[in-house]
Scaffold this motif. Structure first.
Motif, PDB file in Angstrom:
ATOM      1  N   SER A  17      -4.485  -9.336  -5.336  1.00  0.00           N
ATOM      2  CA  SER A  17      -4.505  -7.908  -5.036  1.00  0.00           C
ATOM      3  C   SER A  17      -3.488  -7.203  -5.926  1.00  0.00           C
ATOM      4  CB  SER A  17      -4.160  -7.667  -3.563  1.00  0.00           C
ATOM      5  OG  SER A  17      -2.804  -7.997  -3.331  1.00  0.00           O
ATOM      6  N   THR A  18      -3.653  -5.920  -6.048  1.00  0.00           N
ATOM      7  CA  THR A  18      -2.693  -5.119  -6.813  1.00  0.00           C
ATOM      8  C   THR A  18      -1.310  -5.233  -6.181  1.00  0.00           C
ATOM      9  OG1 THR A  18      -4.488  -3.630  -7.397  1.00  0.00           O
ATOM     10  CG2 THR A  18      -2.272  -2.818  -7.767  1.00  0.00           C
ATOM     11  N   THR A  19      -1.266  -5.321  -4.869  1.00  0.00           N
ATOM     12  CA  THR A  19       0.012  -5.463  -4.156  1.00  0.00           C
ATOM     13  C   THR A  19       0.743  -6.718  -4.609  1.00  0.00           C
ATOM     14  OG1 THR A  19      -0.857  -4.300  -2.240  1.00  0.00           O
ATOM     15  CG2 THR A  19       1.067  -5.700  -1.873  1.00  0.00           C
ATOM     16  N   GLU A  20       0.015  -7.833  -4.722  1.00  0.00           N
ATOM     17  CA  GLU A  20       0.649  -9.093  -5.123  1.00  0.00           C
ATOM     18  C   GLU A  20       1.222  -8.999  -6.538  1.00  0.00           C
ATOM     19  OE1 GLU A  20      -1.685 -12.687  -3.073  1.00  0.00           O
ATOM     20  OE2 GLU A  20      -3.023 -11.237  -4.056  1.00  0.00           O
ATOM     21  N   TYR A  73       7.061  -7.281  -9.768  1.00  0.00           N
ATOM     22  CA  TYR A  73       7.948  -6.305 -10.404  1.00  0.00           C
ATOM     23  C   TYR A  73       8.860  -5.602  -9.394  1.00  0.00           C
ATOM     24  CZ  TYR A  73       4.866  -7.147 -14.307  1.00  0.00           C
ATOM     25  OH  TYR A  73       4.162  -7.762 -15.311  1.00  0.00           O
ATOM     26  N   GLY A  74       8.767  -6.023  -8.137  1.00  0.00           N
ATOM     27  CA  GLY A  74       9.575  -5.389  -7.100  1.00  0.00           C
ATOM     28  C   GLY A  74       9.078  -3.987  -6.772  1.00  0.00           C
ATOM     29  N   LYS A  75       7.810  -3.757  -6.978  1.00  0.00           N
ATOM     30  CA  LYS A  75       7.218  -2.424  -6.793  1.00  0.00           C
ATOM     31  C   LYS A  75       6.055  -2.496  -5.813  1.00  0.00           C
ATOM     32  CE  LYS A  75       9.690  -0.543 -10.171  1.00  0.00           C
ATOM     33  NZ  LYS A  75      10.572   0.566 -10.016  1.00  0.00           N
ATOM     34  N   SER A  76       5.449  -1.325  -5.563  1.00  0.00           N
ATOM     35  CA  SER A  76       4.313  -1.247  -4.637  1.00  0.00           C
ATOM     36  C   SER A  76       2.990  -1.167  -5.398  1.00  0.00           C
ATOM     37  CB  SER A  76       4.459   0.007  -3.763  1.00  0.00           C
ATOM     38  OG  SER A  76       4.278   1.169  -4.565  1.00  0.00           O
ATOM     39  N   LEU A 127       9.598  -5.515 -17.081  1.00  0.00           N
ATOM     40  CA  LEU A 127       9.505  -6.954 -16.916  1.00  0.00           C
ATOM     41  C   LEU A 127       9.425  -7.323 -15.435  1.00  0.00           C
ATOM     42  CD1 LEU A 127      12.243  -8.064 -19.453  1.00  0.00           C
ATOM     43  CD2 LEU A 127       9.775  -8.126 -19.785  1.00  0.00           C
ATOM     44  N   PRO A 128       8.754  -8.444 -15.126  1.00  0.00           N
ATOM     45  CA  PRO A 128       8.769  -8.910 -13.738  1.00  0.00           C
ATOM     46  C   PRO A 128      10.179  -9.337 -13.352  1.00  0.00           C
ATOM     47  CG  PRO A 128       7.672 -10.512 -15.168  1.00  0.00           C
ATOM     48  CD  PRO A 128       7.980  -9.307 -16.009  1.00  0.00           C
TER      49      PRO A 128
END
Length: 160
Positions: free
Chosen positions: A68-71, A76-79, A153-154
């Motif tokens: 999923s986009t969430t994963e 990246y520590g984002k939503s 970066l991740p």
């Protein structure tokens, strides 16, 4: 002439010349060793810097599941909203109505996404369906390279 030749061939003279030759060779090898030592040190540093990237690539490329986009955003520590909005700004995807994110044609046939259909019971008692976009590992790598080119970066690759 014979006297000079005898002096030239004395054991001391032969040893002195051999020592001069050996010293020149030693200086050359010492210089070469220093260059190689510096090269090894640089390569060791590069290996240390690449280890997190290698691990990230291994995880990405070895996993066959859809994400999923969430994963992906969590790498990246984002939503998911952040990632979807960013990909929209970058002209990678657009939202079809208020329902589903779809890749622009330029990216649509590259195998970056897949869809899953979910069924649910509606308030009207009927069974309805909703389609969700998921990313393939190839798509995840595409996002990684795209964001990396923008300096994003991740978390696993960020220097502590």
């Amino acid at each position: 002439f014979i006297n000079i030749e005898e002096q030239w061939n004395t054991p001391e003279a032969v040893m002195a010349r051999a020592l001069q030759f050996a010293n020149k060779k030693l200086v050359s090898l010492t210089t070469q060793n220093k260059v190689l030592t510096e090269t090894v040190a640089v390569q060791q540093q590069q290996i240390l810097e690449m280890k997190p990237k290698k691990s990230y690539y291994d995880v990405v490329l070895n996993c066959k599941d859809l994400l999923s986009t969430t994963e992906i955003a969590k790498d990246y520590g984002k939503s998911a909203r952040w990632l979807n909005d960013l990909l929209h700004e970058m002209k990678i995807q657009y939202k079809q109505g208020n329902k589903i994110w779809i890749l622009y044609q330029k990216y649509a046939e590259k195998g970056y996404t897949s869809t899953k259909t979910q069924t649910y019971n509606g308030k009207d008692g009927e069974i309805h369906t909703k389609v969700h976009t998921y990313w393939t590992q190839k798509g995840r790598l595409f996002i990684y390279n795209l964001l990396k080119s923008k300096g994003i970066l991740p978390l696993i690759e960020k220097v502590a």
